[in-house]
Design an enzyme around this catalytic site. Structure first.
Site, PDB file in Angstrom:
ATOM      1  N   CYS A 141       5.215  -2.531  -7.947  1.00  0.00           N
ATOM      2  CA  CYS A 141       4.364  -3.389  -7.112  1.00  0.00           C
ATOM      3  C   CYS A 141       2.903  -2.951  -7.177  1.00  0.00           C
ATOM      4  O   CYS A 141       2.588  -1.778  -6.984  1.00  0.00           O
ATOM      5  CB  CYS A 141       4.864  -3.348  -5.668  1.00  0.00           C
ATOM      6  SG  CYS A 141       3.787  -4.216  -4.510  1.00  0.00           S
ATOM      7  N   CYS A 187       6.805   1.039  -3.806  1.00  0.00           N
ATOM      8  CA  CYS A 187       7.714   0.470  -4.813  1.00  0.00           C
ATOM      9  C   CYS A 187       7.029   0.558  -6.170  1.00  0.00           C
ATOM     10  O   CYS A 187       5.855   0.226  -6.307  1.00  0.00           O
ATOM     11  CB  CYS A 187       8.059  -0.971  -4.454  1.00  0.00           C
ATOM     12  SG  CYS A 187       8.779  -1.113  -2.813  1.00  0.00           S
ATOM     13  N   GLU A 207      -4.932 -10.557   0.250  1.00  0.00           N
ATOM     14  CA  GLU A 207      -4.610 -11.772  -0.491  1.00  0.00           C
ATOM     15  C   GLU A 207      -3.788 -12.722   0.376  1.00  0.00           C
ATOM     16  O   GLU A 207      -2.856 -12.306   1.054  1.00  0.00           O
ATOM     17  CB  GLU A 207      -3.809 -11.420  -1.752  1.00  0.00           C
ATOM     18  CG  GLU A 207      -4.624 -10.599  -2.741  1.00  0.00           C
ATOM     19  CD  GLU A 207      -3.846 -10.259  -4.009  1.00  0.00           C
ATOM     20  OE1 GLU A 207      -2.838 -10.945  -4.308  1.00  0.00           O
ATOM     21  OE2 GLU A 207      -4.248  -9.299  -4.684  1.00  0.00           O
ATOM     22  N   CYS A 236       1.304  -9.977  -6.649  1.00  0.00           N
ATOM     23  CA  CYS A 236       0.602  -9.669  -5.407  1.00  0.00           C
ATOM     24  C   CYS A 236      -0.086  -8.311  -5.530  1.00  0.00           C
ATOM     25  O   CYS A 236       0.496  -7.338  -5.959  1.00  0.00           O
ATOM     26  CB  CYS A 236       1.577  -9.659  -4.239  1.00  0.00           C
ATOM     27  SG  CYS A 236       0.743  -9.328  -2.708  1.00  0.00           S
ATOM     28  N   CYS A 290       1.522 -17.930   1.748  1.00  0.00           N
ATOM     29  CA  CYS A 290       1.980 -16.550   1.683  1.00  0.00           C
ATOM     30  C   CYS A 290       0.953 -15.659   2.372  1.00  0.00           C
ATOM     31  O   CYS A 290      -0.232 -15.694   2.045  1.00  0.00           O
ATOM     32  CB  CYS A 290       2.181 -16.140   0.221  1.00  0.00           C
ATOM     33  SG  CYS A 290       2.762 -14.445   0.039  1.00  0.00           S
ATOM     34  N   CYS A 334      -0.281  -0.966   1.013  1.00  0.00           N
ATOM     35  CA  CYS A 334       1.078  -0.723   1.501  1.00  0.00           C
ATOM     36  C   CYS A 334       1.432   0.732   1.261  1.00  0.00           C
ATOM     37  O   CYS A 334       1.036   1.326   0.257  1.00  0.00           O
ATOM     38  CB  CYS A 334       2.085  -1.624   0.776  1.00  0.00           C
ATOM     39  SG  CYS A 334       3.766  -1.482   1.442  1.00  0.00           S
TER      40      CYS A 334
HETATM   41  N1  SAH Z   1       6.664  -5.530   1.667  1.00  0.00           N
HETATM   42  C1  SAH Z   1       7.574  -6.631   1.773  1.00  0.00           C
HETATM   43  C2  SAH Z   1       6.894  -7.978   1.623  1.00  0.00           C
HETATM   44  C3  SAH Z   1       5.833  -8.087   0.581  1.00  0.00           C
HETATM   45  S1  SAH Z   1       6.379  -7.942  -1.096  1.00  0.00           S
HETATM   46  C4  SAH Z   1       8.712  -6.484   0.785  1.00  0.00           C
HETATM   47  O1  SAH Z   1       8.620  -5.622  -0.081  1.00  0.00           O
HETATM   48  O2  SAH Z   1       9.683  -7.195   0.903  1.00  0.00           O
HETATM   49  C5  SAH Z   1       7.180  -9.522  -1.314  1.00  0.00           C
HETATM   50  C6  SAH Z   1       8.131  -9.585  -2.497  1.00  0.00           C
HETATM   51  O3  SAH Z   1       7.400  -9.477  -3.716  1.00  0.00           O
HETATM   52  C7  SAH Z   1       9.154  -8.473  -2.498  1.00  0.00           C
HETATM   53  O4  SAH Z   1      10.452  -9.020  -2.678  1.00  0.00           O
HETATM   54  C8  SAH Z   1       8.764  -7.626  -3.700  1.00  0.00           C
HETATM   55  O5  SAH Z   1       9.899  -7.021  -4.267  1.00  0.00           O
HETATM   56  C9  SAH Z   1       8.128  -8.655  -4.618  1.00  0.00           C
HETATM   57  N2  SAH Z   1       7.194  -8.135  -5.616  1.00  0.00           N
HETATM   58  C10 SAH Z   1       6.293  -7.138  -5.477  1.00  0.00           C
HETATM   59  N3  SAH Z   1       5.598  -6.962  -6.625  1.00  0.00           N
HETATM   60  C11 SAH Z   1       6.066  -7.862  -7.504  1.00  0.00           C
HETATM   61  C12 SAH Z   1       5.742  -8.182  -8.874  1.00  0.00           C
HETATM   62  N4  SAH Z   1       4.803  -7.532  -9.537  1.00  0.00           N
HETATM   63  N5  SAH Z   1       6.430  -9.184  -9.456  1.00  0.00           N
HETATM   64  C13 SAH Z   1       7.390  -9.875  -8.783  1.00  0.00           C
HETATM   65  N6  SAH Z   1       7.724  -9.623  -7.509  1.00  0.00           N
HETATM   66  C14 SAH Z   1       7.079  -8.618  -6.876  1.00  0.00           C
HETATM   67 FE1  SF4 Z   2       5.004  -2.583  -0.127  1.00  0.00          FE
HETATM   68 FE2  SF4 Z   2       4.980  -3.804  -2.498  1.00  0.00          FE
HETATM   69 FE3  SF4 Z   2       7.126  -2.415  -1.771  1.00  0.00          FE
HETATM   70 FE4  SF4 Z   2       6.596  -4.736  -0.517  1.00  0.00          FE
HETATM   71  S1  SF4 Z   2       7.113  -4.485  -2.704  1.00  0.00           S
HETATM   72  S2  SF4 Z   2       7.153  -2.774   0.435  1.00  0.00           S
HETATM   73  S3  SF4 Z   2       4.332  -4.698  -0.561  1.00  0.00           S
HETATM   74  S4  SF4 Z   2       5.060  -1.575  -2.128  1.00  0.00           S
END
Ligand code: SAH
Ligand code: SF4
Length: 348
Positions: A119, A116, A76, A339, A105, A112
């Site tokens: 996510c 998390c 994406e 995302c 972005c 990944c």
């Molecule tokens: N992996 C890196 C960068 C990609 S994620 C990281 O985790 O920082 C980018 C941001 O999107 C991160 O701050 C993450 O906490 C946030 N994010 C991921 N999934 C999300 C969701 N469903 N709603 C809002 N923010 C989200």
């Molecule tokens: Fe990976 Fe999503 Fe965690 Fe960023 S927020 S490190 S993309 S699992």
């Protein structure tokens, strides 16, 4: 080009064609002799990643599934013509046409490995690393589609798409070099976000200032106990280890570290959490700002969106404690804003 037995200046011609003129195929690089083009076509892939599908939101946001070059998987990439009030609209920008503060972005991996819990990208697992060309190429493909005049019109890049940039460090940083030196975008207009990969932050701290983007840390929780629940990576690198590593980054004048904070309803959005975050920020003693993000829901993820009153109360508490705080506006809610959600929804 050296590898192909050609003089180095041929490499400059290719870079010029790909990153300044945005050619999409080898035959359009007319500065190269035809015979050389033929020979390159045999063993090299030269061109632009393809935007396989585009989803256009009512608010102007466009989300793309972009096809890799080194493999068929898509990632994406997002075009936000008015930024999102996070990195682009936090007051450090001049007023102007929406156009002049567009944000792209960018993804760094297919899926990944970090896991998390909130996510959607995590649900894909890590499928593969993107190459440097695929990371920089997402930007070129979007600039090309939008007809952006680099240098005249203001574009910010955020490495906040799919993947953990600091777990694909070499390729990601090679892409940054391409974007700075060949495409011509200032690293001060780029922000990389990490979940807190300490060895990656340490490498990042050693990058030369003229190539180093700004840094954002996904804090996302007020303390280690909650952070370990929502981000299991915290068990390996807890908050204090992350903050110690961040302190090694030599900041430019007026530069601040961004702490991103995803508000999960009932889990990380309570008033007491805001107080804890304020204390944590003060202890860190870093020039920083906090970007609040209301969690974007997605299928199969068992969290709740924060209530708007909770978001506002959280913001007000941090502000009252003297913490610079911004609320990232949700963009493209109607087109799978979380995302990873677009890819999962469209590709099943
Ligand atoms: N992996 C890196 C960068 C990609 S994620 C990281 O985790 O920082 C980018 C941001 O999107 C991160 O701050 C993450 O906490 C946030 N994010 C991921 N999934 C999300 C969701 N469903 N709603 C809002 N923010 C989200
Ligand atoms: Fe990976 Fe999503 Fe965690 Fe960023 S927020 S490190 S993309 S699992």
């Amino acid at each position: 080009m050296a590898e192909a037995g050609e003089p180095a200046w041929r490499g400059r011609q290719v870079a010029e064609a790909l990153y300044r003129q945005w050619v999409t195929d080898l035959d359009a690089i007319t500065t190269l002799p035809v015979a050389l083009r033929r020979r390159l076509a045999e063993s090299w892939q030269v061109g632009q990643p393809r935007i396989a599908q585009a989803f256009i939101s009512q608010d102007g946001t466009e989300r793309y599934l972009v096809e890799g070059v080194a493999g068929p998987e898509t990632v994406e990439t997002v075009w936000m013509p008015e930024g999102d009030d996070g990195e682009a609209g936090d007051g450090s920008e001049e007023e102007g046409k929406s156009w002049h503060r567009a944000t792209i972005c960018v993804s760094s991996q297919v899926g990944c490995a970090v896991n998390c819990q909130f996510c959607l990208t995590a649900r894909l697992g890590l499928q593969r690393n993107l190459t440097a060309g695929e990371i920089a190429g997402q930007v070129v493909a979007v600039l090309d589609r939008q007809g952006v005049a680099v240098g005249k019109e203001r574009v910010n890049l955020v490495f906040m798409g799919m993947g953990e940039p600091f777990l694909n460090y070499e390729n990601w940083m090679a892409a940054v070099r391409l974007l700075v030196q060949e495409v011509g975008i200032s690293p001060q207009r780029m922000t990389v976000s990490t979940s807190g990969i300490v060895p990656g932050i340490e490498r990042f701290a050693a990058e030369p200032p003229e190539l180093r983007p700004k840094l954002a840390i996904s804090l996302n929780a007020p303390n280690d106990a909650i952070r370990s629940e929502v981000m299991p990576i915290n068990r390996k690198w807890p908050i204090e280890a992350v903050v110690d590593a961040v302190q090694k980054v030599r900041l430019r004048s007026r530069e601040r570290i961004t702490f991103e904070y995803v508000l999960l309803g009932g889990v990380t959005d309570r008033p007491a959490h805001a107080q804890e975050v304020a204390r944590l920020v003060r202890r860190a003693g870093l020039p920083l700002k906090v970007n609040l993000i209301a969690w974007n829901p997605g299928p199969g993820v068992a969290y709740e969106m924060p209530r708007p009153e909770a978001v506002e109360a959280f913001r007000r508490t941090l502000a009252a404690e003297g913490v610079p705080v911004y609320l990232r506006r949700p963009r493209g809610r109607d087109i799978y804003a979380a995302c990873g959600q677009l890819k999962r929804t469209v590709e099943g």
